[in-house]
Write an enzyme that holds these catalytic residues in place. Structure first.
Site, PDB file in Angstrom:
ATOM      1  N   VAL A  65       0.854  -1.199  -0.072  1.00 59.01           N
ATOM      2  CA  VAL A  65       0.059  -0.132  -0.047  1.00 59.01           C
ATOM      3  C   VAL A  65       0.900   1.301   0.125  1.00 59.01           C
ATOM      4  O   VAL A  65       2.188   1.153   0.451  1.00 59.01           O
ATOM      5  CB  VAL A  65      -0.986   0.130   1.327  1.00 59.01           C
ATOM      6  CG1 VAL A  65      -1.866  -1.063   1.116  1.00 59.01           C
ATOM      7  CG2 VAL A  65      -0.163  -0.299   2.472  1.00 59.01           C
ATOM      8  N   SER A  66       0.362   2.365  -0.402  1.00 59.25           N
ATOM      9  CA  SER A  66       1.154   3.674  -0.620  1.00 59.25           C
ATOM     10  C   SER A  66       1.416   4.178   0.698  1.00 59.25           C
ATOM     11  O   SER A  66       2.354   4.889   0.825  1.00 59.25           O
ATOM     12  CB  SER A  66       0.380   4.464  -1.466  1.00 59.25           C
ATOM     13  OG  SER A  66       0.268   3.858  -2.656  1.00 59.25           O
ATOM     14  N   SER A  67       0.414   4.273   1.800  1.00 58.63           N
ATOM     15  CA  SER A  67       0.433   5.155   2.960  1.00 58.63           C
ATOM     16  C   SER A  67       0.159   4.535   4.221  1.00 58.63           C
ATOM     17  O   SER A  67      -0.350   3.682   4.012  1.00 58.63           O
ATOM     18  CB  SER A  67      -0.158   6.552   2.582  1.00 58.63           C
ATOM     19  OG  SER A  67      -1.421   6.180   2.519  1.00 58.63           O
ATOM     20  N   GLN A  70      -3.274   3.520   5.106  1.00 63.47           N
ATOM     21  CA  GLN A  70      -4.148   2.475   4.078  1.00 63.47           C
ATOM     22  C   GLN A  70      -3.615   1.015   4.731  1.00 63.47           C
ATOM     23  O   GLN A  70      -3.925  -0.107   4.198  1.00 63.47           O
ATOM     24  CB  GLN A  70      -3.416   2.428   2.761  1.00 63.47           C
ATOM     25  CG  GLN A  70      -4.186   3.671   1.769  1.00 63.47           C
ATOM     26  CD  GLN A  70      -3.322   3.876   0.653  1.00 63.47           C
ATOM     27  OE1 GLN A  70      -2.637   3.295   0.344  1.00 63.47           O
ATOM     28  NE2 GLN A  70      -4.341   3.903  -0.582  1.00 63.47           N
ATOM     29  N   GLU A 172      -1.212   8.853  -7.501  1.00 64.65           N
ATOM     30  CA  GLU A 172       0.068   8.237  -6.982  1.00 64.65           C
ATOM     31  C   GLU A 172       1.089   9.429  -6.971  1.00 64.65           C
ATOM     32  O   GLU A 172       1.965   9.512  -5.998  1.00 64.65           O
ATOM     33  CB  GLU A 172       0.506   7.013  -7.988  1.00 64.65           C
ATOM     34  CG  GLU A 172       1.485   6.283  -7.126  1.00 64.65           C
ATOM     35  CD  GLU A 172       1.046   5.321  -6.239  1.00 64.65           C
ATOM     36  OE1 GLU A 172       1.795   5.152  -5.067  1.00 64.65           O
ATOM     37  OE2 GLU A 172      -0.096   4.722  -6.378  1.00 64.65           O
TER      38      GLU A 172
END
Length: 203
Positions: A65-67, A70, A172
């Site tokens: 996941v990006s962050s 999340q 993104e």
């Protein structure tokens, strides 16, 4: 000898999704029956089989996941990957990353690539191809082809529209630069970010 996708996959020691992917990128030729079923020429396919059977090597599950906000999604990804692999009877290991899909230096991704190149990974399982990288996942898939690693994308059939992919790409990119721009405490930078987010929402 021409056979269906299930028998062809079993003979080659790969997942049926791998055959579909090879077809999509023009690596193999596939005939269709009048009713639309795929037929494969085993004589031509056997040369494409992995050098080492994937069943004798490690199955790696990759989740990202990006962050930090999340993390719940990361837990869901891992649960889906584990249940899918267990249902197929695979012994597996989980590799997780927390970071942008534009970051090529994530610890988990680098470990994944190193192990693929060492020849010890027989199968790579992800929920979606962009979990590897937002841009450049095909490079990882090319390495998998080179080292005989089967790639299984659980939700490969859920293809996003052009607009949806564009929005995700824009978001993104915004995520990557947000901290840097906000860190400068510039009112203009904050306005720029909000404008970009609004444009992505409009798309």
């Amino acid at each position: 000898m021409k056979v269906g996708i299930g028998k062809a996959a079993k003979e080659l020691g790969v997942h049926p999704d791998t055959l579909r992917r090879w077809e999509k990128y023009g690596k193999i030729e596939v005939e269709r029956t009048p009713t639309g079923f795929r037929r494969y020429d085993l004589t031509k396919l056997r040369g494409l089989a992995p050098r080492t059977g994937s069943s004798t090597r490690q199955t790696l599950l990759y989740a990202r996941v990006s962050s930090h906000d999340q993390k719940e999604d990361l837990v869901r990804q891992v649960a889906l990957l584990e249940s899918f692999s267990a249902a197929n009877g695979w012994t597996y290991e989980v590799v997780q990353d927390l970071g942008s899909g534009l970051n090529y230096h994530k610890k988990g991704l680098r470990l994944l690539i190193k192990r693929i190149c060492s020849g010890e990974v027989g199968r790579l399982v992800v929920t979606h191809k962009d979990r590897l990288l937002r841009f450049g996942s095909e490079l990882v898939f090319a390495l998998c082809e080179q080292f005989g690693t089967e790639v299984v994308i659980i939700n490969a059939s859920e293809e996003a529209s052009f607009e949806e992919e564009l929005v995700q790409d824009v978001l993104e990119i915004i995520t990557v630069f947000s901290a840097r721009l906000y860190g400068s405490r510039s009112h203009k930078n904050r306005q720029l970010l909000e404008a970009l987010r609004a444009a992505a929402d409009d798309l």
